[in-house]
Design a protein around this motif. Structure first.
Motif, short mmCIF file in Angstrom:
data_model
loop_
_atom_site.label_atom_id
_atom_site.label_comp_id
_atom_site.label_asym_id
_atom_site.label_seq_id
_atom_site.Cartn_x
_atom_site.Cartn_y
_atom_site.Cartn_z
N ARG A 1 0.83 -1.21 0.00
CA ARG A 1 0.00 0.00 0.00
C ARG A 1 0.86 1.26 0.00
O ARG A 1 0.66 2.17 -0.80
CB ARG A 1 -0.90 -0.01 1.23
CG ARG A 1 -1.80 1.21 1.36
CD ARG A 1 -2.39 1.31 2.75
NE ARG A 1 -1.36 1.57 3.75
CZ ARG A 1 -1.28 0.95 4.91
NH1 ARG A 1 -2.16 0.02 5.25
NH2 ARG A 1 -0.31 1.26 5.77
N ALA B 1 -9.30 0.79 -4.96
CA ALA B 1 -9.50 1.82 -5.98
C ALA B 1 -8.17 2.30 -6.54
O ALA B 1 -8.02 2.48 -7.75
CB ALA B 1 -10.29 2.99 -5.40
N ARG B 2 -7.19 2.50 -5.66
CA ARG B 2 -5.88 2.96 -6.14
C ARG B 2 -5.23 1.93 -7.04
O ARG B 2 -4.62 2.27 -8.07
CB ARG B 2 -4.98 3.28 -4.94
CG ARG B 2 -3.62 3.82 -5.35
CD ARG B 2 -2.76 4.16 -4.15
NE ARG B 2 -3.23 5.37 -3.51
CZ ARG B 2 -3.50 5.48 -2.22
NH1 ARG B 2 -3.36 4.43 -1.43
NH2 ARG B 2 -3.91 6.61 -1.70
N LYS C 1 1.39 4.01 -3.07
CA LYS C 1 1.03 5.41 -2.81
C LYS C 1 2.19 6.33 -3.15
O LYS C 1 2.00 7.36 -3.82
CB LYS C 1 0.62 5.58 -1.35
CG LYS C 1 0.27 7.01 -0.96
CD LYS C 1 -0.12 7.10 0.50
CE LYS C 1 1.08 6.94 1.41
NZ LYS C 1 0.74 7.09 2.84
N ASP D 1 -10.60 -2.61 2.54
CA ASP D 1 -9.95 -1.34 2.22
C ASP D 1 -10.29 -0.97 0.79
O ASP D 1 -9.52 -1.20 -0.15
CB ASP D 1 -8.43 -1.46 2.41
CG ASP D 1 -7.73 -0.11 2.40
OD1 ASP D 1 -8.34 0.87 1.92
OD2 ASP D 1 -6.59 -0.02 2.86
N ARG E 1 -13.43 9.77 -8.59
CA ARG E 1 -12.60 10.96 -8.45
C ARG E 1 -12.26 11.50 -9.83
O ARG E 1 -12.32 10.78 -10.83
CB ARG E 1 -11.35 10.64 -7.67
CG ARG E 1 -11.64 10.10 -6.27
CD ARG E 1 -10.41 9.65 -5.54
NE ARG E 1 -9.57 10.78 -5.15
CZ ARG E 1 -8.52 10.66 -4.35
NH1 ARG E 1 -8.19 9.47 -3.85
NH2 ARG E 1 -7.79 11.70 -4.03
N GLU F 1 -15.52 2.89 -5.93
CA GLU F 1 -15.32 4.32 -5.67
C GLU F 1 -16.51 5.10 -6.22
O GLU F 1 -16.68 5.22 -7.44
CB GLU F 1 -14.01 4.80 -6.32
CG GLU F 1 -13.67 6.24 -6.03
CD GLU F 1 -12.34 6.63 -6.64
OE1 GLU F 1 -11.34 6.63 -5.91
OE2 GLU F 1 -12.29 6.93 -7.85
N GLN G 1 -10.48 1.95 -0.55
CA GLN G 1 -9.62 3.00 -1.08
C GLN G 1 -8.37 2.41 -1.71
O GLN G 1 -7.92 2.86 -2.77
CB GLN G 1 -9.24 3.98 0.02
CG GLN G 1 -8.42 5.17 -0.47
CD GLN G 1 -8.10 6.14 0.64
OE1 GLN G 1 -8.45 5.93 1.80
NE2 GLN G 1 -7.42 7.23 0.30
#
Length: 539
Positions: A211, A250-251, A215, A245, A304, A300, A247
């Motif tokens: 993760r 999604a990443r 990032k 998780d 975004r 998501e 998020q």
């Protein structure tokens, strides 16, 4: 002769005579077994026991000394982790000097393990599975400890200045959350990033490591992205399937969609990769990008702006037959073009409608990547204006007006941003100026002139609120747009002409002041001279 042999000696006869007179001598008991020979040696049992004890004691002492000065990787890492936890506890207690000392000790423990494992390996030999695990743990500890030391320093400086540390700084209660780009020292930041990335290669099953590595890879400058590593990280996370998780899911989906859209090319085995030109991209990979965006939309909601822009780019490529061989079904091309135009121009759902309203509501909290995605949508819309088949001049004119109104609404929102967001406000001015320059052919239209004056008014507010981030090129752009408005204004409208002349000179003056604070730009200086001459020629 026989008598001499058997005749007793004088000593023996004397002894027998004494025995008869005094009686027999008492016998002393022997410690040896009855059958033992009188000449057998006695074993030194006590000496052997002492010797064995000394050998065992020396061996035990050697083991203790070896463990003390040459501990195993697992033991050394346990010690380093204990120092790291002590550092986090000291941060919690606001004992920052102690915290930095503990973090430094944790860094030393991790570096010792790395050094020993790397030195003991044969040249050109790959590490074993066990060595990979310990190396991964050591690099992960090193990255966390380097950041922990910086975090303690940031908190200490904030306390000394009686202020609060940055809100983005992870607290001591989240030891596996890193923000390595907050490390101000370039060398330390580079070491921490390299440690994190190396840990991610060795610990593919560690979700926290994957993760943080993904990032940080995505937070690097786009031009420096390591596409090979980025793809591997996203794949690892997809396989780990962190259902709790969303998020992170999604990443990972977004990174995979990006990879298949850009389709990077690699020149060597260790090359980081460069995005492929549009004409060399493959349709199959582009369809995979679309599939990952659909997976992203499932976790998501709402999407975004980075993902909305990427989806629009995918649709744009799939709607362009000149890029695709063999040519796809014409109906499919038409479908993608309609999706794209609806996302950009639809008054209900596109930029003039719900999508633009979402941008206004979220503008203050948009990340740099989402900011880029938002303005990318406006640039793409500008590129596609009037290109749709069957679009009438009236429809095209209406789309332009709606797009400009949407951009102005966003710019008005930028004027209310907090002080820390000054660069984002000037970014909004830059993108809106680009929109007006592209529509310069409409300068005779009253709606264009009114929109430019509104744009200048919003920019004035931003320049007053955020003077420290003022950009001289944008000041020149604003003066240039005011000259264009004045040149298209009726000579009888002296009020508007004088306003354009006055405001234009103000922007030229701002541009010169801002230019004095940066490196010399002769081209911009020449442009300002021309603008000032044009303003002076206005009635």
């Amino acid at each position: 002769m026989a008598e001499e042999i058997f005749q007793p000696s004088e000593e023996k006869s004397a002894a027998e005579s004494r025995e008869r007179e005094t009686g027999p001598e008492p016998q002393i008991a022997s410690s040896e077994s009855p059958g033992a020979s009188a000449e057998s040696p006695r074993w030194p049992v006590r000496q052997i026991a002492v010797g064995v004890g000394m050998v065992l004691a020396l061996a035990l002492a050697g083991i203790l000394i070896w463990q003390l000065y040459f501990p195993s990787p697992s033991q050394r890492l346990r010690d380093g982790e204990a120092r790291f936890r002590a550092g986090q506890a000291a941060r919690q207690q606001r004992h920052w000097d102690r915290a930095m000392s503990r973090f430094t000790a944790a860094v030393s423990a991790a570096e010792e393990v790395i050094r020993r494992l790397e030195q003991n390996r044969l040249p050109n030999a790959s590490p074993t599975a066990e060595e990979e695990y310990w190396l991964g743990q050591a690099y992960w500890l090193r990255a966390r400890a380097l950041f922990g030391r910086t975090a303690a320093q940031i908190e200490q400086e904030a306390a000394q200045q009686q202020s609060s540390p940055p809100t983005a700084l992870p607290g001591p209660d989240t030891p596996e959350v890193l923000e390595l780009f907050m490390i101000t020292d370039a060398e330390t930041r580079r070491e921490a990033l390299n440690s994190l990335y190396r840990a991610s290669r060795y610990l593919a099953g560690n979700l926290a490591v994957q993760r943080e590595a993904l990032k940080h890879r995505m937070n690097e400058s786009f031009e420096n992205w390591n596409w090979r590593h980025l793809y591997q990280l996203a794949q690892n996370i997809e396989q780990l399937n962190p259902e709790d998780d969303l998020q992170l899911q999604a990443r990972a989906y977004y990174a995979l969609a990006l990879y298949h859209y850009h389709q990077p090319e690699f020149s060597t085995a260790n090359d980081a990769g460069k995005p492929r030109a549009a004409e060399r991209k493959e349709r199959s990979a582009m369809k995979q990008a679309e599939q990952y965006l659909e997976k992203l939309a499932s976790v998501e909601k709402p999407l975004r702006f980075r993902a909305v822009y990427l989806r629009a780019q995918v649709w744009h490529w799939l709607a362009e037959p000149r890029y695709q061989k063999p040519l796809p079904n014409p109906h499919e091309i038409k479908t993608y073009r309609q999706r794209l135009e609806q996302a950009l121009f639809d008054p209900e759902h596109g930029l003039p409608g719900a999508l633009g309203q979402q941008a206004q509501q979220q503008f203050e909290t948009l990340s740099p990547m989402d900011m880029e995605g938002l303005f990318g949508l406006y640039r793409l819309a500008l590129e596609l204006l009037g290109r749709s088949a069957g679009t009438t001049a009236e429809t095209s004119q209406l789309s332009k007006q709606r797009l400009v109104e949407s951009a102005l609404a966003l710019l008005k929102r930028a004027g209310d941003l907090p002080e820390a967001k000054g660069s984002a406000a000037w970014r909004a001015i830059r993108e809106t100026a680009q929109l007006f320059r592209a529509l310069r052919a409409e300068r005779d239209k009253p709606w264009w002139q009114d929109a430019v004056l509104q744009f200048e008014e919003c920019s004035e507010k931003i320049a007053t609120r955020f003077p420290q981030t003022m950009e001289p090129e944008l000041c020149a752009d604003l003066a240039d747009l005011l000259v264009a408005v004045a040149s298209a204004t009726d000579k009888k409208n002296t009020k508007q002409l004088q306003a354009c002349k006055r405001r234009g000179k103000d922007w030229v003056s701002r541009a010169r002041q801002a230019l004095d604070k940066v490196s010399p730009n002769e081209e911009l200086k020449t442009r300002l001279v021309r603008l000032e001459r044009a303003l002076n020629q206005l009635p």
